[in-house]
Design an enzyme around this catalytic site. Structure first.
Site, PDB file in Angstrom:
ATOM      1  N   ASP A  11       0.332  -2.025   1.292  1.00 30.52           N
ATOM      2  CA  ASP A  11       1.272  -1.380   0.679  1.00 30.52           C
ATOM      3  C   ASP A  11       2.492  -1.455   1.823  1.00 30.52           C
ATOM      4  OD1 ASP A  11       2.626   0.344  -0.990  1.00 30.52           O
ATOM      5  OD2 ASP A  11       2.384   1.670   0.465  1.00 30.52           O
ATOM      6  N   ASP A  13       6.283   0.621   1.948  1.00 32.79           N
ATOM      7  CA  ASP A  13       6.642   1.925   2.327  1.00 32.79           C
ATOM      8  C   ASP A  13       5.474   2.893   2.800  1.00 32.79           C
ATOM      9  OD1 ASP A  13       9.638   1.617   1.244  1.00 32.79           O
ATOM     10  OD2 ASP A  13       8.186   0.495   0.038  1.00 32.79           O
ATOM     11  N   ASP A 170      -0.901   4.095   2.054  1.00 32.32           N
ATOM     12  CA  ASP A 170      -1.055   5.361   2.370  1.00 32.32           C
ATOM     13  C   ASP A 170      -0.653   6.280   0.833  1.00 32.32           C
ATOM     14  OD1 ASP A 170       2.456   6.344   2.388  1.00 32.32           O
ATOM     15  OD2 ASP A 170       1.949   4.468   1.684  1.00 32.32           O
TER      16      ASP A 170
END
Length: 221
Positions: A11, A13, A170
């Site tokens: 991922d 960001d 996250d």
């Protein structure tokens, strides 16, 4: 679980880059433009992974069903587009992690829900991404995460079966997408989890609290 991994997908960001300062600044400019007081970055950071929806909730308490949400979202996008890389930084340890992956012959890439309108100029501006073999944005396929389509697209581009690609993220949607795509998953706990996150419920195959901890899982230390 990770013995046959040939590529690591991340991922963006909250996993590779800390974009919260620019995302928060874009939302906060909307407040100050309306004569409202500025809010500290710490107010925005926990919701940075939720994009425009999270930032507008932080700045104005505005839910997506609000009649002005679409107009506010476009204003936020314009503000963010103007400051994409002013304050955004690579998380500490990420550059070393990527170099170690490359040293061991592993491919790497990005799968993000961020639209290509932002992903492309951001990754082109940051030297880290020059070696990425693939970058899949939120609008690259007809579906965004938690749908598996973006992850499967990345595996296809790398010419690898999903089972040989590890996905690190996250957000719970990252882990859901990884499971749906048949990929091993790792939850990054150093990102934008927020106080309410219960990572144990996500069902990730492993967790890391620093980027470099991934090397131990892959036995590359």
């Amino acid at each position: 679980m990770f013995a046959h991994i040939r590529a690591v997908l991340f991922d963006l960001d909250g996993t590779l880059i800390d974009s919260a300062p620019d995302l928060g600044a874009a939302a906060d400019k909307m407040r100050t433009d309306r004569g409202l007081p500025a809010l500290p970055l710490e107010h925005y950071r926990p919701m940075a992974g939720a994009g425009a929806r999270g930032m507008l909730d932080c700045a104005f308490g505005m839910p997506p069903e609000h009649p002005d949400f679409s107009a506010f979202k476009e204003e936020f996008f314009a503000n963010y587009e103007a400051c994409l890389t002013e304050r955004t930084q690579v998380f500490h340890g990420v550059e070393d992690l990527i170099q170690r992956l490359r040293d061991h012959g592993l491919a790497w890439g990005v799968v993000t829900n961020k639209h290509s309108r932002f992903t492309n100029p951001l990754t082109q501006a940051m030297p880290l991404f020059a070696s990425a073999q693939t970058v899949v944005s939120g609008d690259t396929t007809p579906h965004a995460k938690p749908h598996p389509a973006p992850l499967l697209e990345a595996a296809t581009r790398l010419d690898l079966p999903p089972q040989q690609c590890l996905y690190v993220g996250d957000d719970e949607r990252d882990i859901q997408a990884g499971h749906a795509a048949g990929m091993p998953t790792v939850a990054a706990t150093y990102g934008y989890l927020g106080a309410q996150a219960d990572i144990r419920r996500w069902g990730a195959h492993a967790e890391i609290n620093t980027p470099l901890a991934l090397l131990q899982l892959l036995r590359l230390t």
